[in-house]
Design an enzyme around this catalytic site. Structure first.
Site, PDB file in Angstrom:
ATOM      1  N   SER A  98      13.142  -8.299 -28.133  1.00  0.00           N
ATOM      2  CA  SER A  98      11.985  -8.897 -27.466  1.00  0.00           C
ATOM      3  C   SER A  98      10.695  -8.703 -28.246  1.00  0.00           C
ATOM      4  CB  SER A  98      11.832  -8.320 -26.063  1.00  0.00           C
ATOM      5  OG  SER A  98      11.647  -6.930 -26.130  1.00  0.00           O
ATOM      6  N   THR A 233       7.921  -6.129 -23.916  1.00  0.00           N
ATOM      7  CA  THR A 233       6.793  -6.164 -24.844  1.00  0.00           C
ATOM      8  C   THR A 233       6.508  -4.734 -25.245  1.00  0.00           C
ATOM      9  OG1 THR A 233       5.786  -8.092 -23.767  1.00  0.00           O
ATOM     10  CG2 THR A 233       4.339  -6.725 -25.083  1.00  0.00           C
ATOM     11  N   THR A 250       4.942  -8.969 -29.304  1.00  0.00           N
ATOM     12  CA  THR A 250       6.092  -9.526 -28.588  1.00  0.00           C
ATOM     13  C   THR A 250       6.503 -10.852 -29.208  1.00  0.00           C
ATOM     14  OG1 THR A 250       6.897 -10.172 -26.385  1.00  0.00           O
ATOM     15  CG2 THR A 250       4.653 -10.788 -26.938  1.00  0.00           C
ATOM     16  N   ARG A 260       3.851 -22.154 -25.740  1.00  0.00           N
ATOM     17  CA  ARG A 260       3.425 -21.149 -24.761  1.00  0.00           C
ATOM     18  C   ARG A 260       2.920 -19.888 -25.444  1.00  0.00           C
ATOM     19  NH1 ARG A 260       5.324 -15.644 -23.182  1.00  0.00           N
ATOM     20  NH2 ARG A 260       4.940 -15.422 -20.935  1.00  0.00           N
ATOM     21  N   THR A 282       3.546  -4.855 -19.625  1.00  0.00           N
ATOM     22  CA  THR A 282       4.747  -5.563 -20.036  1.00  0.00           C
ATOM     23  C   THR A 282       5.299  -6.291 -18.819  1.00  0.00           C
ATOM     24  OG1 THR A 282       6.955  -5.334 -21.046  1.00  0.00           O
ATOM     25  CG2 THR A 282       6.241  -3.565 -19.589  1.00  0.00           C
ATOM     26  N   GLY A 283       6.005  -7.393 -19.045  1.00  0.00           N
ATOM     27  CA  GLY A 283       6.597  -8.101 -17.920  1.00  0.00           C
ATOM     28  C   GLY A 283       6.320  -9.588 -17.949  1.00  0.00           C
TER      29      GLY A 283
END
Length: 365
Positions: A98, A233, A250, A260, A282-283
């Site tokens: 990731s 991330t 990330t 994006r 993160t998320g």
């Protein structure tokens, strides 16, 4: 004989021995990469408590990045050196698929990278988004800070800027990422991040233009949009006697719509830092950037709120608005108090106050 800003060890105020230790922390890939090397701030830095905290954990992964950031700091590097060292290490290790190149292709099969760094005492910041063809976006983000008066560069403009400054161009796609993309195509491009378009839940784009404006989406169901595997991330916060710095890197959401850019390069969302505290997130970045959780938590800590309370308070409005979202936040204050909170995401974070790191479970909120 140095290019402007690409200083050697003596110009940077870092002796040869200390520079060698810091470069060892970066790993052998850096020496071969041809990228501008990390610099130390001029002058002597007071010795005292040195702390690094980062999202996630794992040997030869996130915890290794935090550990090597601390080593670089202890070797005499600046806070920003430590941020760059840690983030570059994760980019090279492709932490959990990731961070860095070779994973999470977009809807065109491209792998694009986002990164940001910020220095609390000076409020200096640099960020890049949707960068392809360069494997160390954190170093390009630092170059944006150092060699432009902008904060964020994206896409081809960021890539041209990196090329101008001599960063080595390498593919961000790999055989593995192309295989992942082909499997997604063969699965009718499911799941994806489109909504309110005919065919978006059963076929691949492009989709026909809508015939009417979509009704207000309201509170989107984020279930499945932001699993840990899709949205990890590295967010890192570094402390020395003079303040805090932070950084984020990330490769973004898996199968994201091409173009994006997530929360990682957004100041106050991916991370934030001041003289006295710092936080990193993160998320599910598409949701989290609407609330600037790192900024919220940092300002609360600056006002004297404990990190555990500040982290939870910054996450609360996100969880209230989007109960199914997944995300986490780490917080660190000047006393060395730290905390990590998570929502719908099994999460642990890594702390380094010495060469030996500690892994701590996040608290659900």
């Amino acid at each position: 004989g140095h290019a402007p800003g690409f200083v050697g060890s003596e110009q940077a105020g870092m002796g040869p021995a200390l520079l060698a230790v810091a470069l060892l922390a970066l790993g052998p890939a850096v020496a071969a990469a041809g990228d501008p090397s990390p610099r130390a701030e001029e002058g002597e830095r007071r010795r005292g408590a040195l702390r690094v905290v980062g999202t996630w954990s794992g040997e030869d992964s996130f915890s290794t990045a935090v550990q090597e950031a601390w080593i670089a700091l202890a070797a005499g590097g600046s806070r920003l050196d430590a941020v760059e060292v840690g983030c570059r290490r994760c980019e090279s290790l492709q932490c959990d698929s990731s961070v860095g190149y070779g994973a999470h292709p977009d809807t065109l099969g491209h792998v694009s990278l986002d990164a940001m760094m910020l220095d609390g005492p000076t409020a200096a910041a640099g960020a890049v988004g949707a960068v392809r063809g360069f494997r160390h976006p954190i170093s390009i983000a630092r170059a944006v800070m150092d060699y432009s008066s902008h904060t964020l560069l994206v896409g081809t403009g960021a890539e041209e800027f990196a090329a101008m400054l001599g960063f080595e161009s390498l593919p961000t796609e790999t055989a593995s990422s192309l295989q992942d993309y082909e499997a997604w195509i063969n699965a009718a491009c499911q799941p994806n991040y489109y909504q309110n378009l005919d065919g978006d839940t059963s076929s691949c784009p492009p989709y026909p233009p809508p015939t009417a404006r979509a009704t207000a989406p309201g509170r989107e169901d984020r279930t499945g949009a932001a699993s840990a595997a899709s949205h990890d991330t590295l967010g890192i916060v570094v402390q020395d006697d003079d303040g805090f710095s932070c950084g984020v890197t990330t490769n973004g959401a898996n199968h994201k719509v091409a173009g994006r850019v997530g929360d990682a390069p957004i100041v106050g969302s991916g991370c934030y830092a001041t003289n006295t505290s710092g936080a990193a997130a993160t998320g599910d970045g598409d949701v989290m950037m609407r609330f600037l959780p790192a900024l919220r938590a940092t300002l609360l800590m600056d006002a004297g709120v404990a990190p555990s309370t500040a982290c939870a308070a910054a996450m609360a409005p996100i969880a209230s608005a989007f109960p199914t979202f997944s995300g986490a936040l780490v917080c660190l204050n000047e006393r060395g108090d730290h905390a990590g909170v998570e929502h719908n995401m099994g999460f642990s974070y890594t702390l380094a106050t010495s060469p030996k790191v500690e892994v701590i479970a996040g608290t659900p909120v």
